[in-house]
Scaffold this motif. Sequence first.
Motif, PDB file in Angstrom:
ATOM      1  N   VAL A  73       2.990   5.755  -0.893  1.00  0.00           N
ATOM      2  CA  VAL A  73       2.424   4.983   0.224  1.00  0.00           C
ATOM      3  C   VAL A  73       3.045   5.458   1.543  1.00  0.00           C
ATOM      4  N   VAL A 125      -0.825  -1.268  -5.071  1.00  0.00           N
ATOM      5  CA  VAL A 125       0.262  -1.285  -4.085  1.00  0.00           C
ATOM      6  C   VAL A 125       1.101  -2.565  -4.250  1.00  0.00           C
ATOM      7  N   SER A 126       0.421  -3.694  -4.442  1.00  0.00           N
ATOM      8  CA  SER A 126       1.140  -4.977  -4.475  1.00  0.00           C
ATOM      9  C   SER A 126       1.963  -5.160  -5.731  1.00  0.00           C
ATOM     10  N   ILE A 153       5.153  -3.651  -0.528  1.00  0.00           N
ATOM     11  CA  ILE A 153       4.854  -2.917  -1.765  1.00  0.00           C
ATOM     12  C   ILE A 153       5.611  -3.592  -2.912  1.00  0.00           C
ATOM     13  N   ALA A 210      -4.431   1.044   2.767  1.00  0.00           N
ATOM     14  CA  ALA A 210      -3.215   1.858   2.590  1.00  0.00           C
ATOM     15  C   ALA A 210      -3.520   3.310   2.889  1.00  0.00           C
ATOM     16  N   THR A 221       4.133   4.011  -7.355  1.00  0.00           N
ATOM     17  CA  THR A 221       3.201   3.895  -6.228  1.00  0.00           C
ATOM     18  C   THR A 221       3.946   3.938  -4.888  1.00  0.00           C
ATOM     19  N   ARG A 222       5.096   3.266  -4.856  1.00  0.00           N
ATOM     20  CA  ARG A 222       5.888   3.217  -3.607  1.00  0.00           C
ATOM     21  C   ARG A 222       6.097   4.612  -3.008  1.00  0.00           C
ATOM     22  N   LYS A 270       6.832  -1.659   5.582  1.00  0.00           N
ATOM     23  CA  LYS A 270       5.819  -1.662   4.502  1.00  0.00           C
ATOM     24  C   LYS A 270       6.465  -1.797   3.120  1.00  0.00           C
ATOM     25  N   GLN A 271       7.727  -1.316   3.001  1.00  0.00           N
ATOM     26  CA  GLN A 271       8.396  -1.374   1.695  1.00  0.00           C
ATOM     27  C   GLN A 271       8.512  -2.807   1.175  1.00  0.00           C
ATOM     28  N   ASN A 280       3.323  -2.295  -7.088  1.00  0.00           N
ATOM     29  CA  ASN A 280       4.067  -1.020  -7.153  1.00  0.00           C
ATOM     30  C   ASN A 280       3.862  -0.418  -8.539  1.00  0.00           C
TER      31      ASN A 280
END
Length: 460
Positions: free
Chosen positions: A166, A147-148, A199, A211, A162-163, A195-196, A150
């Motif tokens: 989520v 997630v971190s 990410i 997540a 990934t974005r 949250k965007q 993307n």
Amino acid sequence: MNSSEFLSRLSSLLDPRGLLTAPDDMAPHLVDWRRMFHGEALAVVRPRTAQEVAAVVAACAEAGVCIVPQGGNTGLAGGAVPAGEGGQIVLCLSRLNAIRSVDKVGMLMEVEAGCVLQTAQEAATAAGRLLPVSLAAEGTAQIGGIVSTNAGGINVLRYGMTRQLVLGLEVVLADGTLVNGLRHLRKDNAGYDWKQVFIGSEGTLGIVTAAVLRLVPAPRHKVTALLAVPGPEAALALLSRAQDEIGDQVSAFELICALSFDLLARNCDLRSPIGASPWVVLMQADSCLSGIDEAMEQVLTGALEAGEATDGVVASSETQARQLWALREHITEAELREGVSVKHDVSVPIADMPAFLAEAEAEMARALPGCRANMFGHLGDGNIHFNVLIAEGTDKALVNRTVHDVVAKYAGSISAEHGIGRYRAPELAHYKPATELALMGRLKTALDPEGRMNPGKVLG
Ligand code: FAD
Ligand code: MLT
Ligand code: ZN
């Protein structure tokens, strides 16, 4: 508070396995996957719950200590190891690894940050669903890292980065506040979609602790083909043909140059089942319905007739499909074993890829004689790994500038999927427009005013 007082404060918040301070225990956490970046830390901290993460971050805020979040440490941009000297902690999320729930009907799962990607994929599969993020490091990379950064990988063409997967996040802010945004909703326009911002922020704005990820129906039919193609132009014609015939069920479309196969044979003892070719395409289509094999056969026949492909093999079993994918998945390791390489993870508009590749190769031959480009990657997404194998002593900054100047000419990106970390921070400062850098700086200041979250990364 001095260092030993700070460490006793941390130890009061954690169980005995939660705090590592012995050099041998900390060592694997202080070097990146490519062994390019080494760092120092006061401690490696391993909390088990989001509440423990929040307590540790609050203690760091009180003591003015910087935090480097770390997942599986497979990142290729040096983001997960400390930059500079000591005085920081590595916050390792590995023990926060539960799969909290899998919802088959709602097609989503709630997973903690330290859960290994492959474990999450297997849980989705067991429920008859697919978690469609897939990359060669999936046996080690963790959801928080995915997630971190993307993360991209081989299925972006069909399912997005990934974005796009989520639905909700739980994060710990720089002051230790735990924010629970783990909604199991498909639609949620109630306020900013905050949250965007987290990410893809590579741990520089806060810590991801869990997540909610979107799942898709598990395809029952898969067809995988490896094809020799005359060049990138022909590969794009083949992609277009496949999309006409098979539509959005084309899930992967990877381009691989001949040098990658030399490296695979020499360093990993892996060989292609088709004859030598300057370029090769590895393509996959997936569907819940049958008929996909016939559609792929049609694509291949048409491509051979049109000269878009010169040879090819379609996997006749799951085992053979895995063998074809093993070739693709081992390129990074084969390259690492070959010697020093300078990685470029770039994207350009898809239609410009053939011109970009020709120009970048020509520029490299002019500016860096004797260097070799190992070019492979996600052609269907306009993302190529233009990794330059160099002789000892070659000026790495010049290699970066040579390739990235061509990327800039095509209005491309200097990081398509790996992120900026520490490795590409100087290049980001050079290529990103000043107004965008200033906006990023304002976000950073708003969320991390003291600059304690992953210092030296992304914005440098
Ligand atoms: P780490 O390496 O531990 O961390 C990556 C970054 O995220 C760091 O900046 C770290 O500080 C931050 N971070 C980690 N966890 C958290 C958290 N919980 N909260 C906040 N910040 C956090 N990447 C792709 O996109 N596509 C590919 O195809 C691909 N293939 C790869 C193949 C190989 C063989 C290897 C070694 C790597 C590959 N990668 C690829 C890169 C890497 O696997 C991904 O970037 C992955 O998302 C990193 O996950 P990780 O858990 O290892 O993160
Ligand atoms: C991959 O696609 O295999 C990795 O992202 C690439 C790399 O090692 O550069
Ligand atoms: Zn990649």
